[in-house]
Design an enzyme around this catalytic site. Sequence first.
Site, PDB file in Angstrom:
ATOM      1  N   GLY A   1       0.609  -1.743  -0.415  1.00 25.55           N
ATOM      2  CA  GLY A   1      -0.024  -0.339  -0.125  1.00 25.55           C
ATOM      3  C   GLY A   1       1.158   0.686   0.275  1.00 25.55           C
ATOM      4  N   ASP A   2       0.692   2.177  -0.740  1.00 25.18           N
ATOM      5  CA  ASP A   2       0.997   4.020  -0.099  1.00 25.18           C
ATOM      6  C   ASP A   2       1.913   3.569  -1.065  1.00 25.18           C
ATOM      7  OD1 ASP A   2      -0.621   4.503   2.611  1.00 25.18           O
ATOM      8  OD2 ASP A   2       1.454   2.616   3.485  1.00 25.18           O
TER       9      ASP A   2
ATOM     10  N   GLY B   1      -6.424   5.731   2.355  1.00 26.30           N
ATOM     11  CA  GLY B   1      -5.663   7.246   2.300  1.00 26.30           C
ATOM     12  C   GLY B   1      -5.088   7.676   1.294  1.00 26.30           C
ATOM     13  N   HIS B   2      -5.772   7.829   0.051  1.00 26.30           N
ATOM     14  CA  HIS B   2      -5.105   8.559  -1.525  1.00 26.30           C
ATOM     15  C   HIS B   2      -5.263   9.753  -1.906  1.00 26.30           C
ATOM     16  CE1 HIS B   2      -6.380   4.336  -3.346  1.00 26.30           C
ATOM     17  NE2 HIS B   2      -5.876   4.354  -2.445  1.00 26.30           N
TER      18      HIS B   2
ATOM     19  N   LYS C   1      -0.382   5.467  -5.579  1.00 21.18           N
ATOM     20  CA  LYS C   1      -2.125   5.296  -6.663  1.00 21.18           C
ATOM     21  C   LYS C   1      -2.948   6.398  -6.346  1.00 21.18           C
ATOM     22  CE  LYS C   1      -3.001   1.224  -4.389  1.00 21.18           C
ATOM     23  NZ  LYS C   1      -2.151   1.869  -2.826  1.00 21.18           N
TER      24      LYS C   1
ATOM     25  N   ARG D   1       0.786   7.344  11.406  1.00 25.44           N
ATOM     26  CA  ARG D   1       1.994   6.445  12.117  1.00 25.44           C
ATOM     27  C   ARG D   1       3.250   6.272  10.610  1.00 25.44           C
ATOM     28  NH1 ARG D   1      -0.611   0.868  11.979  1.00 25.44           N
ATOM     29  NH2 ARG D   1      -1.504   1.650  10.108  1.00 25.44           N
TER      30      ARG D   1
ATOM     31  N   GLN E   1      -4.762   0.161  -0.681  1.00 21.05           N
ATOM     32  CA  GLN E   1      -4.028  -1.382   0.140  1.00 21.05           C
ATOM     33  C   GLN E   1      -3.349  -1.606  -1.506  1.00 21.05           C
ATOM     34  OE1 GLN E   1      -7.247  -1.440   1.637  1.00 21.05           O
ATOM     35  NE2 GLN E   1      -7.017  -0.133   2.320  1.00 21.05           N
TER      36      GLN E   1
HETATM   37  P1  IMP Z   1      -6.666  -3.207   8.446  1.00 23.08           P
HETATM   38  O1  IMP Z   1      -7.115  -3.005   6.945  1.00 23.08           O
HETATM   39  O2  IMP Z   1      -7.187  -1.519   8.985  1.00 23.08           O
HETATM   40  O3  IMP Z   1      -7.264  -4.162   8.965  1.00 23.08           O
HETATM   41  O4  IMP Z   1      -5.750  -2.867   8.671  1.00 23.08           O
HETATM   42  C1  IMP Z   1      -4.854  -4.252   8.567  1.00 23.08           C
HETATM   43  C2  IMP Z   1      -3.133  -4.223   8.155  1.00 23.08           C
HETATM   44  O5  IMP Z   1      -3.367  -4.041   6.697  1.00 23.08           O
HETATM   45  C3  IMP Z   1      -2.414  -3.598   9.185  1.00 23.08           C
HETATM   46  O6  IMP Z   1      -1.079  -3.211   8.984  1.00 23.08           O
HETATM   47  C4  IMP Z   1      -2.425  -1.866   8.257  1.00 23.08           C
HETATM   48  O7  IMP Z   1      -1.851  -0.803   8.784  1.00 23.08           O
HETATM   49  C5  IMP Z   1      -2.710  -1.922   6.625  1.00 23.08           C
HETATM   50  N1  IMP Z   1      -3.436  -1.068   6.045  1.00 23.08           N
HETATM   51  C6  IMP Z   1      -4.572  -0.417   5.513  1.00 23.08           C
HETATM   52  N2  IMP Z   1      -4.891   0.119   5.017  1.00 23.08           N
HETATM   53  C7  IMP Z   1      -3.518   0.094   4.521  1.00 23.08           C
HETATM   54  C8  IMP Z   1      -3.187   1.548   3.524  1.00 23.08           C
HETATM   55  O8  IMP Z   1      -3.973   2.443   2.716  1.00 23.08           O
HETATM   56  N3  IMP Z   1      -1.809   1.271   3.698  1.00 23.08           N
HETATM   57  C9  IMP Z   1      -0.914   0.782   4.217  1.00 23.08           C
HETATM   58  N4  IMP Z   1      -0.773   0.159   4.906  1.00 23.08           N
HETATM   59  C10 IMP Z   1      -2.786  -0.256   5.253  1.00 23.08           C
END
Ligand code: IMP
Length: 420
Positions: free
Chosen positions: A12-13, A42-43, A16, A298, A219
């Site tokens: 992710g990140d 978060g885009h 995109k 974070r 993601q």
């Molecule tokens: P959840 O999607 O909130 O359940 O988180 C599960 C894992 O995916 C964690 O390690 C989050 O930090 C990671 N994660 C969820 N959404 C994102 C994103 O948009 N970017 C990066 N990491 C993500």
Amino acid sequence: MPVDVLVGLQWGDEGKGKLVGPLMKKRDYKVVARYQGGNNAGHTVYYDGRKLVFKQIPSGIVVPRTYAVMGNGMVINLKALYEDEMRGLEEAQIDYKDRLFISDRAHVILPHHVAAESSATSKRIDTTKKGIGYAYADKAARRGIRVGDLAEGFSNHNARQELIEALETFGTENPDGVLDEQMRHLDRVMQNTRVCNTAAILNEWLKLGYYNILAEGAQGTLLDIDHGTYPFVTSSNTTAGGAATGLGIGPATIKKVIGVAKAYTTRVGEGPFPTELKDGTGQRLRERGNEFGSVTGRPRRCGWLDLPLLRYAIDINGATELALTKIDVLDEEDTIRVCVDYNGLKKGEIPALSEHLAQVTPVYEKLPGWITSTRGAKRFLDLPQKARDYIDFLRNNLKIETSVISTGPEEHDIIIFPEQ
Ligand code: IMP
């Protein structure tokens, strides 16, 4: 008219969101559709000098005269949708009325899903605490509440009673109050959007050959529930296949799969990360790349590019082209390392167990840095020779064409092939 998918190849990140607008304009996509996830994404998009962060609405909504779809594969936080995003669009004076379609099959994130994030599992994974995993768990357990179920509650007394009973089974205190609140949020959302069978609309557009559609992944591949670094993953299919199920379109409608990777690697949250840099170089990449989560703030873990994981991600998605982002973050590195293999493992082998992936020893190749600014470069030949060599090295090693190179956060900091 085809569907193309834009998908993250890392954790992710990858940037995109920034690519969606320029790609929509250059390749004439009229529709942008999100197929999974919720407000864990978060885009970030810079629009008219303003920073906009989209979490649930596809970021392509900023492109005028386009349609945006939130597909059935998503889990939606209605309060956040209205208060954080629709209001944000209104403040930025982006007219989205009649341009945003929300699937009546998408599931709703409820307060008990968010409350459940205090669990030991959520802490271990270091989730975004948005209730995503618990909303998908209720969906899989066939007791979730969908946007269409809530909408039915407006006019149908029995449906409303069933919703209250469903909330009671979740142990919700004051189920009447919770339901009223959710319906109030939905009512506000529905004033400017259409809640409907979005799969039917997309299929109609496809059959009539009206529009090119871009499916916008959230993601990344390594957070995919099936193909990622389980259990340190999110709860949906983030990969290209998820676009078919998460939008209700046939797999054969998908033509191009644009895999997006940063010129280095980041990860937020817990889990294995073979090329992680816990030293000053990692710190430098974090600062230069502004690697702090756009949802939770974070600090992201940073490391070198990992080609074994990228090859894996290219295969899982069937990526047909590579979009390389944040190349400018490497501008001040003397030497750039790239992990080309893992010591002792067969080429292409990615361990199934996260604890095994955490223990692999990366084999690095060293490439010379370019120590020249690439920020804002708009043509491939504007890049210094060593940056071009870096990109060629990746293309040859990954056996994939680079179709996009992003050279900074602004929309126009980009090279898209074919260049004009
Ligand atoms: P959840 O999607 O909130 O359940 O988180 C599960 C894992 O995916 C964690 O390690 C989050 O930090 C990671 N994660 C969820 N959404 C994102 C994103 O948009 N970017 C990066 N990491 C993500």
